[in-house]
Design an enzyme around this catalytic site. Structure first.
Site, mmCIF file in Angstrom:
data_model
loop_
_atom_site.group_PDB
_atom_site.id
_atom_site.type_symbol
_atom_site.label_atom_id
_atom_site.label_comp_id
_atom_site.label_asym_id
_atom_site.label_seq_id
_atom_site.Cartn_x
_atom_site.Cartn_y
_atom_site.Cartn_z
ATOM 1 N N GLU A 1 -5.240 1.696 2.513
ATOM 2 C CA GLU A 1 -5.138 0.507 3.366
ATOM 3 C C GLU A 1 -5.368 0.859 4.816
ATOM 4 O O GLU A 1 -6.004 0.098 5.568
ATOM 5 C CB GLU A 1 -3.747 -0.130 3.183
ATOM 6 C CG GLU A 1 -3.583 -1.492 3.857
ATOM 7 C CD GLU A 1 -3.074 -1.420 5.303
ATOM 8 O OE1 GLU A 1 -3.038 -2.467 5.970
ATOM 9 O OE2 GLU A 1 -2.703 -0.307 5.750
ATOM 10 N N GLU A 2 -4.855 2.015 5.231
ATOM 11 C CA GLU A 2 -4.864 2.372 6.650
ATOM 12 C C GLU A 2 -6.263 2.694 7.192
ATOM 13 O O GLU A 2 -6.447 2.782 8.398
ATOM 14 C CB GLU A 2 -3.941 3.566 6.899
ATOM 15 C CG GLU A 2 -2.468 3.309 6.583
ATOM 16 C CD GLU A 2 -1.800 2.329 7.539
ATOM 17 O OE1 GLU A 2 -2.495 1.810 8.454
ATOM 18 O OE2 GLU A 2 -0.593 2.073 7.373
ATOM 19 N N ASP B 1 5.996 2.066 6.751
ATOM 20 C CA ASP B 1 4.764 1.306 6.535
ATOM 21 C C ASP B 1 3.898 2.093 5.547
ATOM 22 O O ASP B 1 3.263 3.065 5.941
ATOM 23 C CB ASP B 1 4.039 1.108 7.860
ATOM 24 C CG ASP B 1 2.673 0.456 7.721
ATOM 25 O OD1 ASP B 1 2.455 -0.249 6.721
ATOM 26 O OD2 ASP B 1 1.834 0.675 8.617
ATOM 27 N N HIS C 1 0.825 -1.214 0.000
ATOM 28 C CA HIS C 1 0.000 0.000 0.000
ATOM 29 C C HIS C 1 0.857 1.261 0.000
ATOM 30 O O HIS C 1 1.906 1.337 0.638
ATOM 31 C CB HIS C 1 -1.008 -0.009 1.152
ATOM 32 C CG HIS C 1 -0.436 0.073 2.534
ATOM 33 N ND1 HIS C 1 -0.189 1.261 3.170
ATOM 34 C CD2 HIS C 1 -0.110 -0.897 3.424
ATOM 35 C CE1 HIS C 1 0.261 1.032 4.385
ATOM 36 N NE2 HIS C 1 0.340 -0.274 4.570
ATOM 37 N N GLU D 1 4.394 -6.173 3.535
ATOM 38 C CA GLU D 1 3.984 -5.213 4.560
ATOM 39 C C GLU D 1 5.073 -4.963 5.602
ATOM 40 O O GLU D 1 6.167 -5.513 5.524
ATOM 41 C CB GLU D 1 2.724 -5.753 5.277
ATOM 42 C CG GLU D 1 1.426 -5.141 4.822
ATOM 43 C CD GLU D 1 1.213 -3.738 5.389
ATOM 44 O OE1 GLU D 1 2.171 -3.147 5.920
ATOM 45 O OE2 GLU D 1 0.075 -3.234 5.288
ATOM 46 N N HIS E 1 3.523 3.418 12.912
ATOM 47 C CA HIS E 1 2.547 4.523 12.885
ATOM 48 C C HIS E 1 2.976 5.720 13.724
ATOM 49 O O HIS E 1 2.136 6.525 14.129
ATOM 50 C CB HIS E 1 1.154 4.046 13.327
ATOM 51 C CG HIS E 1 0.503 3.123 12.365
ATOM 52 N ND1 HIS E 1 -0.805 2.675 12.528
ATOM 53 C CD2 HIS E 1 0.948 2.547 11.211
ATOM 54 C CE1 HIS E 1 -1.116 1.877 11.515
ATOM 55 N NE2 HIS E 1 -0.064 1.781 10.711
#
Length: 340
Positions: free
Chosen positions: A200-201, A172, A62, A223, A311
């Site tokens: 995606e998130e 990420d 992603h 990922e 994140h």
């Protein structure tokens, strides 16, 4: 490939606003493959190999990252916001951010500590109580630079440090994107399809349309996943560790992975001397949750890089893990393409 990850990680691409990332990837893969963007913004790629596969394999990574979206500008010129994706509010107070396409500098602020009552000091501050200060004197000045709906990202540099570690904002999943780009730029044994997905998130939105369009038999989602090998975490909760190779899971909160593909990953690791670790716990999720349900169903496996501080402004990967993930994914793609 690390230089490519650096360039990708510095691009702004909060969910729903991935255009800059997609355009950059197009420049990297142009001339190596066929590609097009779909209506939601996914970049779908076909790379011709030396042979036609028995099984149609799609690799997915992603393009989007977690971040913030501006919801209101008050009379003082302060920006109210909400998070886009899973962000822990404990890590964002006082952090520098870049707002909108112009990259307006700002700082995430909260009430001064000396004004917080004793009973409140042990409570986690909610995002609703925070704001972004861009230094504007009032609402009118702020509106010259920022609009409601603009995204914001952490202002975080790419840094190499320690024992082969890298730190950046959006590893990420820009590291996953870099692995796919590197594969596209090299010769492949079998025809292969690639999906650089969006959103995606916020619920694996792009993967739904990407998988429907490509219609693969099998998919590998490349990922990053949370590594808990840090202070204060018991062994049973570490999930995975940096430096121990790519992570392959049997289940997360969105997918029960194909058992044959899981075992294939482990077998390839042993045969090819690639360290592979099991994701020890049922946590998180990724594009597999949407891909597996496409059309008549897709056999899925996720291969992830162990990442500390996911994140946050300072995601941390080990270069050796990235390289081993690239190797495992290449071997798996080849063998899955030849499955009966």
């Amino acid at each position: 490939m690390i230089e490519l990850i650096e360039r990708l990680s510095l691009l702004k691409g909060v969910s729903g606003d991935e255009t800059a990332v997609a355009e950059y990837i197009k420049k990297e893969i142009d001339g190596y493959c066929e590609y097009h963007s779909d209506h939601v913004g996914n970049l779908l790629v076909f790379k011709q190999g030396a042979k036609r596969p028995l099984k149609k394999v799609m690799l997915a990574a992603h393009m989007d990252e977690v971040g913030f979206i501006i919801t209101h500008i008050d009379e003082k010129g302060l920006l109210k916001f909400t998070t886009v994706g899973g962000i822990d509010s404990r890590v964002i107070i006082g952090k520098a951010v870049l707002v909108g396409n112009q990259g307006v500098y700002g700082v995430i602020g909260a009430r001064p500590v000396h004004l917080i009552e004793a009973a409140e000091k042990d409570k986690v501050i909610e995002t609703d109580d925070l704001y972004i200060d861009i230094g504007a004197k009032d609402k009118a000045e702020a509106q010259q630079y920022v609009n409601v709906g603009d995204r914001a990202v952490y202002d975080s540099d790419f840094v190499r440090f320690g024992d082969g570690m890298i730190k950046a904002r959006a590893l990420d999943d820009r590291a996953g994107c870099a692995i796919l780009i590197d594969m596209i730029q090299n010769e492949l044994e079998y025809d292969t399809w690639f999906a650089f997905t969006v959103q995606e998130e916020i619920g694996t939105v792009g993967a739904k349309t990407a998988a429907f369009s490509i219609a693969p038999d099998c998919a590998i989602v490349v990922e990053s996943t949370t590594a808990g090998d840090v202070g204060g975490v018991p062994d049973a909760k570490k999930v995975c560790s940096v430096g121990k190779g790519p992570v392959v899971g049997f289940m997360d909160r969105g997918t029960i992975y194909d058992r044959e593909l899981y075992q294939l990953a482990m077998d390839i690791g042993k045969r090819s001397s690639i360290p592979v670790q099991t994701k020890e716990g049922v946590y998180g999720g990724n594009d597999s949750r949407s891909i597996q349900c496409s059309r008549g169903g897709v056999r899925c496996i996720a291969v992830s890089m162990p990442c500390r501080y996911l994140h946050s402004p300072s995601c941390v990967l080990k270069i050796e893990d990235i390289e081993n993930t690239r190797a495992l994914v290449a071997h798996m793609c080849k063998e899955m393409s030849a499955l009966d």
